[in-house]
Design a protein around this motif. Structure first.
Motif, PDB file in Angstrom:
ATOM      1  N   HIS A 305      20.885  27.337  -4.805  1.00 19.80           N
ATOM      2  CA  HIS A 305      20.317  27.091  -6.437  1.00 19.80           C
ATOM      3  C   HIS A 305      20.715  25.886  -7.167  1.00 19.80           C
ATOM      4  O   HIS A 305      21.990  25.564  -6.905  1.00 19.80           O
ATOM      5  N   ILE A 306      20.071  25.243  -7.725  1.00 21.96           N
ATOM      6  CA  ILE A 306      20.366  24.253  -9.042  1.00 21.96           C
ATOM      7  C   ILE A 306      20.987  24.949 -10.044  1.00 21.96           C
ATOM      8  O   ILE A 306      20.897  26.317 -10.222  1.00 21.96           O
ATOM      9  N   SER A 307      21.754  24.191 -10.704  1.00 20.26           N
ATOM     10  CA  SER A 307      22.535  24.775 -11.829  1.00 20.26           C
ATOM     11  C   SER A 307      21.644  24.584 -13.073  1.00 20.26           C
ATOM     12  O   SER A 307      21.483  23.547 -13.616  1.00 20.26           O
ATOM     13  N   ASP A 333      27.513  25.755  -6.655  1.00 19.33           N
ATOM     14  CA  ASP A 333      28.475  26.410  -7.217  1.00 19.33           C
ATOM     15  C   ASP A 333      27.960  26.838  -8.768  1.00 19.33           C
ATOM     16  O   ASP A 333      28.695  26.921  -9.698  1.00 19.33           O
ATOM     17  N   CYS A 334      26.733  27.579  -8.795  1.00 15.55           N
ATOM     18  CA  CYS A 334      26.461  28.326 -10.064  1.00 15.55           C
ATOM     19  C   CYS A 334      27.396  29.576 -10.294  1.00 15.55           C
ATOM     20  O   CYS A 334      27.926  30.043  -9.260  1.00 15.55           O
ATOM     21  N   ALA A 335      27.832  29.693 -11.743  1.00 20.78           N
ATOM     22  CA  ALA A 335      29.024  30.399 -11.937  1.00 20.78           C
ATOM     23  C   ALA A 335      29.219  31.507 -11.148  1.00 20.78           C
ATOM     24  O   ALA A 335      30.278  31.972 -10.772  1.00 20.78           O
ATOM     25  N   PRO A 336      28.034  32.488 -11.247  1.00 29.55           N
ATOM     26  CA  PRO A 336      28.431  33.948 -10.531  1.00 29.55           C
ATOM     27  C   PRO A 336      28.632  33.816  -9.398  1.00 29.55           C
ATOM     28  O   PRO A 336      29.443  34.573  -8.798  1.00 29.55           O
ATOM     29  N   CYS A 349      31.393  26.832  -1.154  1.00 34.16           N
ATOM     30  CA  CYS A 349      30.480  26.388  -2.314  1.00 34.16           C
ATOM     31  C   CYS A 349      30.335  24.971  -2.204  1.00 34.16           C
ATOM     32  O   CYS A 349      31.172  24.202  -1.782  1.00 34.16           O
ATOM     33  N   PHE A 350      29.083  24.517  -2.544  1.00 31.07           N
ATOM     34  CA  PHE A 350      29.185  22.958  -2.768  1.00 31.07           C
ATOM     35  C   PHE A 350      28.375  22.715  -3.955  1.00 31.07           C
ATOM     36  O   PHE A 350      28.001  23.658  -4.968  1.00 31.07           O
ATOM     37  N   GLU A 351      28.460  21.359  -4.606  1.00 32.15           N
ATOM     38  CA  GLU A 351      28.165  21.007  -5.858  1.00 32.15           C
ATOM     39  C   GLU A 351      26.526  21.051  -6.131  1.00 32.15           C
ATOM     40  O   GLU A 351      25.907  20.445  -5.338  1.00 32.15           O
ATOM     41  N   ALA A 352      26.362  21.786  -6.899  1.00 37.40           N
ATOM     42  CA  ALA A 352      24.589  22.021  -6.941  1.00 37.40           C
ATOM     43  C   ALA A 352      24.044  20.734  -7.171  1.00 37.40           C
ATOM     44  O   ALA A 352      24.187  19.895  -7.962  1.00 37.40           O
ATOM     45  N   GLU A 353      22.812  20.627  -6.625  1.00 40.22           N
ATOM     46  CA  GLU A 353      21.818  19.462  -6.610  1.00 40.22           C
ATOM     47  C   GLU A 353      22.466  18.172  -6.233  1.00 40.22           C
ATOM     48  O   GLU A 353      21.993  17.131  -6.405  1.00 40.22           O
ATOM     49  N   ASN A 354      23.518  18.304  -5.366  1.00 46.28           N
ATOM     50  CA  ASN A 354      24.218  17.197  -4.648  1.00 46.28           C
ATOM     51  C   ASN A 354      24.028  17.347  -3.070  1.00 46.28           C
ATOM     52  O   ASN A 354      24.868  18.093  -2.587  1.00 46.28           O
ATOM     53  N   PRO A 355      23.131  16.586  -2.551  1.00 45.37           N
ATOM     54  CA  PRO A 355      22.847  16.547  -1.377  1.00 45.37           C
ATOM     55  C   PRO A 355      24.313  16.179  -0.192  1.00 45.37           C
ATOM     56  O   PRO A 355      24.271  16.645   0.829  1.00 45.37           O
ATOM     57  N   ILE A 356      24.963  15.245  -0.940  1.00 44.44           N
ATOM     58  CA  ILE A 356      26.194  14.855  -0.241  1.00 44.44           C
ATOM     59  C   ILE A 356      27.227  15.875  -0.068  1.00 44.44           C
ATOM     60  O   ILE A 356      27.607  16.364   0.956  1.00 44.44           O
ATOM     61  N   SER A 357      27.457  16.613  -1.140  1.00 46.86           N
ATOM     62  CA  SER A 357      28.158  17.611  -1.164  1.00 46.86           C
ATOM     63  C   SER A 357      27.894  18.791  -0.416  1.00 46.86           C
ATOM     64  O   SER A 357      28.616  19.465   0.446  1.00 46.86           O
TER      65      SER A 357
END
Length: 406
Positions: A305-307, A333-336, A349-357
């Motif tokens: 999911h995007i944030s 990494d959406c909060a819930p 977890c990965f950083e939302a909307e970050n393809p590299i992450s």
């Protein structure tokens, strides 16, 4: 207590409503007024729940027209006509309304008949409107959405209407906090009932079945199962595959679920643009038995999911379903989701909307797969014997109606 529920959807198809209704029916009389689709009985008792399918639409277009009419004054014409009959014939004492669009319609009758009023907010509806329509290209639909389904209009409505309800039901702690911070709601008026799964759901994974991905045993399967809306972050996973296949060319991303024409076209063009046709597969919606088989047959299940305002205060059912599959889980990494994954140490977890992450986290899982399986095992245990299951989290719902009954 005699509990009435209003649902502008199908029952028992709606997972959240079904779990709530069946749980409450163990100690109360539960009646549901909902939509009827072709060949369904207009009335039947399903697992102790009295289901009245009295809201009928001639077609999807007809239902869309009624949605437009409802959005003008926030009163649903069909529910306005059927609800008072439903209340009187079943001697309803409390009206439990599912989601924001029916809130004003229901309030007319909770006030008229002096009923307890409960508004169950399945998601941040005003914010959801933004994401639902983000990829729509039809100019007529875009104008309609701008005029009648704008964020500000529905946010103002939400602000006004929730103050009139006795109790608000939220899906996660973050949703409860949003209502408190954004609207000044008294925290004692908000009950959190998460979208956890019943323990018995695990039995679906015990059914002996062949590998869903027969013939692809040499591939590392990453699966996404669910809706294809803009907020789902599927595009992040697709773009992340550019980097993943540099190190692990045997990786295959499988996307399974329903999608309208605009969304599917966007994703297909993205795959083609990045020459990923051999590494990303889009499949249509699958029967339930195949969905659980896909989760179980995959090396990794993802929720990318995007944030945004909607996803930061919601939690999908499939999060808990994946835990019961016993297979590794990777989420944005959406909060819930981040809170639960990190607190329980049950996934990555990965950083939302970050393809590299996204790619980096997949690398880590692929290179340390046993560690990922250990986390998956822990997640499975939390869902079976811990507190990440419906048997535990539904206690708040049960306690709510015990208080209302008293």
């Amino acid at each position: 207590m005699r509990i009435g529920m209003l649902l502008n959807g199908s029952y028992p198809a709606d997972i959240r409503v079904r779990k709530e209704a069946e749980t409450l029916a163990e100690n109360h009389d539960v009646f549901i007024l909902c939509k009827r689709i072709s060949k369904e009985k207009s009335y039947e008792v399903v697992n102790g729940v009295h289901v009245f399918r009295k809201i009928e639409y001639k077609s999807l277009a007809h239902e869309g027209i009624i949605d437009v009419l409802t959005s003008i004054n926030f009163i649903h014409p069909y529910f306005k006509k059927k609800t008072p009959i439903f209340i009187k014939e079943n001697n309803i004492e409390a009206l439990h309304v599912h989601d924001l669009p029916l809130a004003k319609t229901a309030l007319i009758f909770t006030e008229k008949y002096n009923l307890k009023s409960i508004l169950d907010l399945h998601e941040n509806y005003p914010a959801a409107l933004i994401t639902w329509f983000a990829w729509r290209r039809n100019p007529i639909i875009r104008v309609k959405n701008k005029l009648l389904f704008g964020y500000k209009r529905w946010s103002n409505f939400e602000r006004r209407i929730i103050k009139k309800y006795d109790v608000l039901v939220a899906v996660v702690d973050e949703m409860k906090q949003r209502l408190i911070n954004q609207y000044g709601v008294d925290e004692n008026r908000v009950v959190v009932v998460p979208n956890t799964e019943k323990k018995e759901f695990a039995e679906n994974f015990d059914i002996k079945s062949t590998n869903y991905f027969t013939g692809l045993e040499d591939r590392f399967i990453i699966s996404y199962v669910g809706g294809f809306g803009p907020h789902r972050g599927i595009h992040t996973a697709i773009l992340g595959m550019n980097k993943i296949i540099e190190k692990f060319p045997n990786t295959l991303l499988v996307l399974v679920g329903p999608a309208n024409y605009d969304v599917r076209l966007y994703l297909q063009n993205l795959i083609k643009e990045h020459k990923l046709e051999d590494f990303v597969i889009i499949k249509d919606k699958e029967p339930f038995k195949n969905v659980v088989n896909i989760m179980k047959s995959s090396q990794l299940n993802i929720i990318p999911h995007i944030s945004n305002e909607q996803t930061e205060s919601a939690m999908p059912h499939k999060f808990f379903q994946i835990l019961l599959s016993g297979k590794p889980l990777l989420v944005s990494d959406c909060a819930p989701m981040k809170r639960i994954v990190e607190e329980k140490e049950i996934g990555s977890c990965f950083e939302a909307e970050n393809p590299i992450s996204f790619a980096d986290k997949v690398f880590n899982i692929q290179m340390n797969y046993q560690a990922a399986l250990d986390k998956a095992k822990k997640g499975n245990e939390e869902a079976l014997v811990g507190n990440l299951n419906w048997e535990f989290t539904s206690k708040e719902l049960i306690a709510l109606y015990d208080r209302l009954s008293d």
